[in-house]
Motif scaffolding. Structure first.
Motif, mmCIF file in Angstrom:
data_model
loop_
_atom_site.group_PDB
_atom_site.id
_atom_site.type_symbol
_atom_site.label_atom_id
_atom_site.label_comp_id
_atom_site.label_asym_id
_atom_site.label_seq_id
_atom_site.Cartn_x
_atom_site.Cartn_y
_atom_site.Cartn_z
ATOM 1 N N ILE A 51 -4.000 4.133 -1.394
ATOM 2 C CA ILE A 51 -5.005 4.977 -0.941
ATOM 3 C C ILE A 51 -3.881 6.303 -0.415
ATOM 4 C CG2 ILE A 51 -6.137 5.363 1.646
ATOM 5 C CD1 ILE A 51 -5.576 2.418 2.024
ATOM 6 N N THR A 52 -5.507 7.843 -1.094
ATOM 7 C CA THR A 52 -5.106 8.675 -0.901
ATOM 8 C C THR A 52 -6.479 10.289 -0.699
ATOM 9 O OG1 THR A 52 -4.275 10.607 -1.922
ATOM 10 C CG2 THR A 52 -5.345 9.240 -3.739
ATOM 11 N N VAL A 53 -6.350 10.926 0.001
ATOM 12 C CA VAL A 53 -7.340 11.657 0.067
ATOM 13 C C VAL A 53 -7.603 13.143 -0.643
ATOM 14 C CG1 VAL A 53 -6.662 11.650 2.295
ATOM 15 C CG2 VAL A 53 -5.241 13.160 0.362
ATOM 16 N N ASP A 54 -8.995 13.312 -1.037
ATOM 17 C CA ASP A 54 -9.122 14.301 -1.539
ATOM 18 C C ASP A 54 -9.064 13.582 -3.603
ATOM 19 O OD1 ASP A 54 -10.221 17.544 -2.738
ATOM 20 O OD2 ASP A 54 -7.726 16.762 -3.888
ATOM 21 N N ILE A 55 -10.343 13.927 -3.931
ATOM 22 C CA ILE A 55 -11.637 13.686 -5.237
ATOM 23 C C ILE A 55 -9.991 14.258 -6.166
ATOM 24 C CG2 ILE A 55 -12.726 15.732 -5.805
ATOM 25 C CD1 ILE A 55 -12.966 11.783 -7.481
ATOM 26 N N GLY A 56 -9.886 15.236 -6.030
ATOM 27 C CA GLY A 56 -8.167 15.416 -7.320
ATOM 28 C C GLY A 56 -7.303 14.923 -7.039
ATOM 29 N N LYS A 57 -6.700 14.342 -5.630
ATOM 30 C CA LYS A 57 -5.199 13.386 -6.254
ATOM 31 C C LYS A 57 -5.842 11.837 -6.033
ATOM 32 C CE LYS A 57 -3.085 15.049 -2.625
ATOM 33 N NZ LYS A 57 -2.038 15.802 -3.479
ATOM 34 N N LEU A 58 -7.080 12.019 -6.484
ATOM 35 C CA LEU A 58 -7.908 10.707 -7.118
ATOM 36 C C LEU A 58 -7.401 10.559 -8.733
ATOM 37 C CD1 LEU A 58 -11.141 9.701 -5.123
ATOM 38 C CD2 LEU A 58 -8.855 7.893 -4.772
ATOM 39 N N GLN A 59 -8.356 11.757 -9.144
ATOM 40 C CA GLN A 59 -8.131 12.326 -10.670
ATOM 41 C C GLN A 59 -6.252 12.225 -10.819
ATOM 42 O OE1 GLN A 59 -10.622 12.455 -12.859
ATOM 43 N NE2 GLN A 59 -9.069 12.878 -14.117
ATOM 44 N N VAL A 117 0.566 -1.207 0.302
ATOM 45 C CA VAL A 117 -0.599 0.279 -0.091
ATOM 46 C C VAL A 117 0.623 1.617 -0.064
ATOM 47 C CG1 VAL A 117 -1.428 1.665 1.294
ATOM 48 C CG2 VAL A 117 -1.684 -1.301 1.260
ATOM 49 N N TYR A 118 1.018 1.979 -1.120
ATOM 50 C CA TYR A 118 0.733 3.465 -0.913
ATOM 51 C C TYR A 118 -0.191 4.737 -0.496
ATOM 52 C CZ TYR A 118 5.335 2.358 -3.549
ATOM 53 O OH TYR A 118 6.205 1.836 -3.852
ATOM 54 N N THR A 119 0.561 5.352 0.519
ATOM 55 C CA THR A 119 -0.588 6.166 1.123
ATOM 56 C C THR A 119 0.007 7.516 1.644
ATOM 57 O OG1 THR A 119 -2.373 6.309 2.613
ATOM 58 C CG2 THR A 119 -0.490 5.211 3.050
ATOM 59 N N GLN A 147 3.022 13.454 0.174
ATOM 60 C CA GLN A 147 3.562 14.191 -1.288
ATOM 61 C C GLN A 147 4.009 13.060 -1.980
ATOM 62 O OE1 GLN A 147 1.918 16.587 -1.820
ATOM 63 N NE2 GLN A 147 1.256 17.428 -0.275
ATOM 64 N N GLY A 148 3.281 13.067 -3.311
ATOM 65 C CA GLY A 148 4.695 12.654 -4.813
ATOM 66 C C GLY A 148 4.345 11.151 -4.621
ATOM 67 N N LEU A 149 3.521 10.854 -3.883
ATOM 68 C CA LEU A 149 3.986 9.020 -4.034
ATOM 69 C C LEU A 149 2.869 8.775 -5.746
ATOM 70 C CD1 LEU A 149 2.136 7.630 -0.448
ATOM 71 C CD2 LEU A 149 4.194 7.555 -1.628
ATOM 72 N N ALA A 150 1.918 9.665 -6.707
ATOM 73 C CA ALA A 150 1.317 9.409 -7.612
ATOM 74 C C ALA A 150 2.047 9.511 -8.640
ATOM 75 C CB ALA A 150 -0.026 10.096 -8.061
ATOM 76 N N GLU A 151 3.934 10.382 -8.775
ATOM 77 C CA GLU A 151 4.074 10.330 -10.148
ATOM 78 C C GLU A 151 5.616 8.645 -9.389
ATOM 79 O OE1 GLU A 151 3.038 12.879 -7.265
ATOM 80 O OE2 GLU A 151 2.716 14.717 -8.664
ATOM 81 N N ARG A 152 5.543 8.839 -7.728
ATOM 82 C CA ARG A 152 6.348 7.753 -7.844
ATOM 83 C C ARG A 152 6.036 6.540 -8.573
ATOM 84 N NH1 ARG A 152 8.919 6.003 -1.817
ATOM 85 N NH2 ARG A 152 8.862 4.244 -2.089
#
Length: 345
Positions: free
Chosen positions: A85-93, A35-37, A66-71
């Motif tokens: 697992i992340t917070v905010d609809i913007g980070k999911l997008q 899990v990355y979160t 910060q930066g997990l999606a980019e990682r």
């Protein structure tokens, strides 16, 4: 009802268990899910421990704000991440835009999670909700039924405090306003709210309560869960801030209360796909939903789950039914409008 203070101590105590601590995990490992979160592991470690007890699958977690999606994007096919697992609809997008997700087909997830709180193509699923509420002075504000549109009413001139409107929480609200009313009306609304500010946007949601106690303003925007963190936390000053306000669940005109979500995605190159799916489905079960939401003073995404007593005291949440996918798609427009009206200046 799970005692939130007890649970929070338990969760942070268990947070180190099974944590990667930045080390690599073999993509071929069996009986694990990685899990990355950017949510502190302490907020859901008890849930993950229950998952391990139920399935025998070990959970490894990497936490970074910060930066997990980019990682994950940079790691490519060699990424050990199974889920994010992340917070905010913007980070999911953002995860979708980076191309690091894969669609999931699961009757268990579809039946447990409302259509408005999951991606139509199954690429992300909401796990818990938070309402974008209004904090109001107990002494100076007697209204209990307010709308988001009403924040632009001149009667609030010099009486509103807020954090930056470029922050993800306020961007999501502005995006939702675009979905409801279009860009022109949203620009007009932003100008009206800006005209009513008591001070330049600054700080965070807790600072809104602090300013209300100090008499700087009478109302402001804040997420519901911060009230729980202030009320039942260990900081005596923040307890005073929380005691100075009452929470109003505003609505859109002819609509409901704006909500945002914490959510989960399966990564494109998940090395433990079957285990990842088991974890995703487990997080939507009644027991997991209760613990996950209760500990952080959020609302369960699944209907019929007992709510934390403090959160329940805010009143019945009538969440607006708009699709959060539509909200996410309008974030860039929302950000441009915030800059156009000079909201944060």
């Amino acid at each position: 009802m799970l005692n939130a203070k007890f649970a929070r101590g338990l969760l942070f105590g268990a947070a180190a268990l099974g944590t990667l601590a930045g080390s690599a995990v073999s993509a071929s490992a069996q009986g694990v899910v990685n899990v990355y979160t950017n949510r502190e592991p302490g907020l859901y470690s008890a849930t993950l421990d229950e998952f391990t007890k139920a399935t025998g699958i070990k959970v490894n977690a990497i936490f970074s704000e910060q930066g997990l999606a980019e990682r994950i994007k940079a790691e490519g096919e060699n990424s050990p991440a199974d889920v994010l697992i992340t917070v905010d609809i913007g980070k999911l997008q953002e995860a979708l835009d980076l191309g690091i997700t894969q669609p999931v087909r699961s009757e268990a997830l579809v039946s447990a999670i409302p259509a408005s709180a999951r991606d139509p193509e199954g690429r992300w699923f909401g796990l818990s909700m938070r309402a974008r509420a209004i904090y109001a002075s107990k002494d100076r504000v007697k209204d209990n039924a307010l709308t988001y549109e009403g924040l632009a009413d001149p009667k609030w001139k010099g009486k509103i405090c807020t954090r930056s409107f470029q922050h993800q929480y306020n961007l999501a609200l502005t995006s939702a306003m675009i979905v409801k009313h279009g860009e022109a009306k949203t620009e007009e609304w932003l100008r009206g709210v800006k005209a009513n500010l008591a001070k330049k946007p600054s700080g965070g949601d807790r600072d809104v309560a602090k300013d209300i106690l100090a008499g700087v303003c009478d109302i402001g925007l804040g997420n519901t869960y911060y009230v729980g963190l202030m009320t039942e936390g260990t900081n005596p000053e923040q307890k005073k801030w929380a005691e100075a306000i009452h929470v109003i669940l505003p609505t859109f005109q002819n609509g409901g209360t704006h909500i945002n979500v914490s959510g989960i995605v399966m990564t494109k190159n998940a090395p433990n796909r079957e285990n990842a799916l088991k974890l995703m489905e487990f997080m939507a079960t009644p027991k997991a939903q209760h613990v996950f939401a209760d500990v952080n003073y959020e609302y369960p995404i699944r209907a019929g789950i007992e709510i934390n007593p403090l959160v329940k005291s805010f009143g019945d949440l009538k969440a607006d039914p708009m699709s959060l996918s539509d909200v996410a798609k309008n974030r860039a427009k929302a950000s441009a409008l915030v800059d156009k009206v000079g909201f944060d200046r």
